[in-house]
Design an enzyme around this catalytic site. Structure first.
Site, PDB file in Angstrom:
ATOM      1  N   HIS A 290     -11.455  -6.241   7.700  1.00  0.00           N
ATOM      2  CA  HIS A 290     -12.185  -5.991   6.448  1.00  0.00           C
ATOM      3  C   HIS A 290     -13.461  -5.209   6.699  1.00  0.00           C
ATOM      4  O   HIS A 290     -14.410  -5.312   5.940  1.00  0.00           O
ATOM      5  CB  HIS A 290     -12.534  -7.313   5.751  1.00  0.00           C
ATOM      6  CG  HIS A 290     -11.365  -8.182   5.434  1.00  0.00           C
ATOM      7  ND1 HIS A 290     -10.773  -8.999   6.358  1.00  0.00           N
ATOM      8  CD2 HIS A 290     -10.656  -8.337   4.290  1.00  0.00           C
ATOM      9  CE1 HIS A 290      -9.759  -9.643   5.805  1.00  0.00           C
ATOM     10  NE2 HIS A 290      -9.655  -9.254   4.541  1.00  0.00           N
TER      11      HIS A 290
ATOM     12  N   GLU B  35       0.828  -1.209   0.000  1.00  0.00           N
ATOM     13  CA  GLU B  35       0.000   0.000   0.000  1.00  0.00           C
ATOM     14  C   GLU B  35       0.865   1.264   0.000  1.00  0.00           C
ATOM     15  O   GLU B  35       0.567   2.245  -0.684  1.00  0.00           O
ATOM     16  CB  GLU B  35      -0.953   0.002   1.196  1.00  0.00           C
ATOM     17  CG  GLU B  35      -2.119  -0.955   1.060  1.00  0.00           C
ATOM     18  CD  GLU B  35      -1.737  -2.419   1.283  1.00  0.00           C
ATOM     19  OE1 GLU B  35      -0.644  -2.670   1.849  1.00  0.00           O
ATOM     20  OE2 GLU B  35      -2.516  -3.304   0.905  1.00  0.00           O
TER      21      GLU B  35
END
Lengths: 397, 324
Positions: B129, B60
């Protein structure tokens, strides 16, 4: 293994911790490592050049670079004094690293970009940033390229294709990779050179940047100035690798080491790396072996963590006297010319300081500008509240 | 107008803008051939090729750092972070670099890009998540934060975000990626940033909400109506800078407010909205503003429906506020 274009695999062969005589010992951090066989060196002790790697500079180019190196040295010395006098808040210099910075900046082509770390004011000046603007940044006044919003030595110079300085370590590395990658996608012939120190090789961004650049073969030059220290932490605490150049092996990025205090060697390896990038062959990591002769910054006293005796060998390798020996030999440069040059540079700096000190601080309103493209309501409210409210004492508003 | 779900609407927006503006590139993990783990970028790779729809290494920080470099060059990157929970390795690049670039360079280097990321809970994803980290970015000067609640807004807000001069975090509530369906204007269509939408008009209580919880708020408002409480429901759409005018106008009318969000309560955007209402409409208030939110715990897996501020928790807050 003495050329800048040696393949990564040849570096790997020296990475086992063993030396050529079979003994096992930590290599790489002694100043004499600059004489190790895999380290590109051009300028010999007697002031002559190794013809095998001579980048072939004209004497006027060498003199211009010498002048820029002396100017960087003088700026460092004078800015430290200004900080000690309380006239500026901070300075982070490049004492001893002038050849690495100016040699690499010189080797970049006009269309190439530089992504700075924070010690590269000499590269920004080389790229055309006026001295006055640099000194304005030291004072954070209204003419400061960054409008007094960052600490001194956090400048920018877009016109010179010179990036923007950030304090967090290594963040510029992935950005340089992305920039070069975008240029490659757009089929533009440009290379991005990114500066960082040995400490930055411990950061996430170094690994991210090397990995992305290796995968996408971006035209980027990773320029690691191994100056021995990350504030008080020595190179040995940054890595167990034998060299920083060998880190490229893991990412498919060729690595090369050079004597970072040898202007000609730095120019040679950087030019080779730029040429390699321009041919579409991707990134190179350069490890320039140099040394931070001063502290990390004016906020740091190196006596607390390093004995002076460790610095002494590096003083003998100071890049400025080494280049001086070359110009003495080739064009008969004299002590009198040095004195004249220093007086001229000192006068130029004094004049700039006088102007900067008299230049107004940025306006109060300017604090709220450039946060967004347009001023949103909450910043308008806060700006108006500040303008209506009382002023802090002793800050010129 | 064609019917679409949010995934299709976002895909339509990306395709439209990539055709219109050659500078727009999409990059991220699995965004290429597979079209993203939620298939939001499906088909773009085939149309635009691997120079503009780029499968990156799994990093990321690398995705956002390189996207910033692309933006400095002059491209318009739209990086995807696979789940907003995974944005934190890139946090330094976002808050220290992206958000500050224009300011720290005295305006020389405005870095604009749109980070798209699925967000929120309700999909049995556990706490890696399911989180809603929007407030952590709102607290950072220089970022805009957007969260659509329906397909038309998703398209219009995304196109506006890509054309905006500032960096935008575009949070996509994945719980309603396919559940929210509706008509989406074809072709060029933008929804201006910074403008909330009054989804339901009412006189008694103002509910401020965004993303997937909009539907829970509407459900609670319908149930409250059966008890004679007439709720006005405001969908923020742009979370920052928020549309304070619409909120204050509504609160001045109703005198009562409930803010609903999935993110934890403390230091969330709800707290900021309540503070702004206190500053700007205190004398119009008839009851203490209330917050119905996630809890200050990590997001739980098994008990996620108890964690989320669903209608069963919103309704009592409405009633309590209305009857204060």
């Amino acid at each position: 293994m003495s050329t800048a274009t040696q393949p990564a695999s040849s570096l790997a062969s020296t990475a086992s911790g063993g030396s050529t005589d079979g003994s096992v010992h930590p290599v790489a951090r002694h100043p004499l490592d600059a004489h190790a066989p895999d380290v590109v060196r051009v300028l010999r002790d007697d002031g002559t050049l190794d013809p095998a790697n001579d980048p072939g500079l004209r004497s006027d180019e060498v003199l211009t670079l010498y002048r820029a190196m002396v100017r960087a040295r003088l700026l460092d010395e004078r800015l430290v004094l200004l900080q000690r006098q309380g006239r500026i808040g901070f300075h982070i210099g490049c004492l001893g690293e002038e050849a690495s910075i100016l040699g690499s900046a010189f080797a970049m082509r006009e269309n190439d970009w530089i992504f700075p770390c924070y010690r590269e004011f000499a590269a920004a000046l080389w790229r055309g940033m006026p001295l006055q603007r640099y000194v304005d940044n030291m004072f954070g006044n209204t003419n400061d390229p960054v409008k007094g919003r960052q600490m001194p030595d956090h400048y920018t110079w877009k016109r010179g294709k010179f990036g923007s300085v950030s304090s967090p370590i290594g963040t510029q590395i992935t950005q340089a990779v992305g920039f070069a990658w975008a240029a490659k996608i757009r089929k533009e012939d440009l290379t991005a050179l990114v500066y960082f120190g040995d400490g930055a090789t411990s950061s996430n961004e170094f690994h991210n940047g090397m990995n992305f650049a290796g995968v996408f073969k971006t035209p980027v030059v990773f320029f690691c100035r191994n100056n021995g220290w990350a504030i008080s932490v020595p190179t040995e605490r940054q890595t167990a690798s034998e060299t920083f150049a060998q880190k490229g092996v893991a990412y498919g990025v060729p690595g090369v080491r050079c004597d970072g205090n040898d202007l000609f060697a730095v120019i040679k390896v950087t030019r080779d790396a730029v040429a390699r990038a321009a041919r579409g062959e991707g990134p190179t990591i350069i490890e320039a072996l140099t040394y931070r002769l001063s502290g990390h910054s004016t906020s740091d006293d190196p006596k607390a963590y390093r004995p002076e005796a460790g610095v002494d060998p590096w003083k003998k390798l100071d890049p400025i006297p080494r280049l001086r020996r070359y110009i003495e030999r080739t064009i008969g440069w004299t002590d009198a010319q040095d004195k004249e040059l220093e007086a001229e540079l000192d006068a130029e700096l004094k004049a700039a300081i006088a102007v900067s000190e008299k230049t107004a601080l940025p306006s109060l309103e300017s604090m709220f500008e450039d946060v967004f493209g347009e001023l949103p309501w909450h910043l308008q409210e806060q700006r108006d509240e500040l303008l209506r409210g009382p002023r802090a004492k002793g800050h010129g508003h | 107008m064609p019917q679409m779900n949010m995934v299709q609407a976002i895909n339509d927006a990306l395709r439209h803008e990539m055709r219109r503006d050659q500078r727009v590139v999409v990059l991220g993990e699995d965004v290429g051939k597979v079209g993203g783990v939620f298939r939001v970028t499906q088909g773009l790779f085939d149309e635009f090729g691997d120079d503009r729809v780029i499968d990156t290494p799994l990093s990321e920080g690398g995705i956002i750092g390189t996207a910033i470099g692309m933006a400095l060059y002059g491209l318009v990157p739209v990086p995807e972070i696979q789940f907003s929970d995974f944005i934190f390795p890139a946090y330094d690049q976002i808050v220290s670099e992206l958000a500050k670039y224009r300011y720290r360079s005295g305006g020389e280097y405005p870095a604009k890009l749109v980070i798209r990321t699925p967000t929120g809970g309700g999909i049995r994803g556990g706490h890696y998540h399911s989180q809603s980290p929007e407030a952590q970015f709102i607290h950072v000067a220089g970022l805009k934060v957007v969260c659509p609640s329906n397909p038309a807004d998703a398209k219009g807000l995304l196109l506006a975000s890509i054309r905006d001069p500032d960096p935008v975090l575009f949070f996509e509530p994945k719980r309603i990626y396919r559940a929210a369906k509706g008509e989406v204007p074809e072709g060029d269509f933008t929804v201006p940033l910074g403008k909330a939408s009054v989804v339901r008009k009412g006189q008694n209580v103002t509910i401020v909400v965004w993303g997937a919880m909009l539907y829970e708020a509407l459900e609670a408002a319908n149930q409250a109506a059966a008890q004679g409480i007439d709720c006005e429901v405001i969908d923020l759409r742009t979370l920052w800078p928020l549309d304070i005018e619409t909120i204050i106008t509504s609160v001045k009318k109703t005198g009562r407010v409930v803010v609903v969000h999935e993110a934890p309560k403390s230091c969330g955007l709800g707290g900021e909205i309540v503070a702004l209402i206190n500053e700007k409409a205190f004398l119009h208030l008839e009851a203490p503003p209330k917050r119905v939110t996630g809890f200050d715990t990590p997001f739980p897996y098994t008990l996620e429906m108890e964690y989320l501020p669903l209608s069963h928790r919103i309704l009592p807050a409405i009633i309590e506020t209305a009857r204060y």
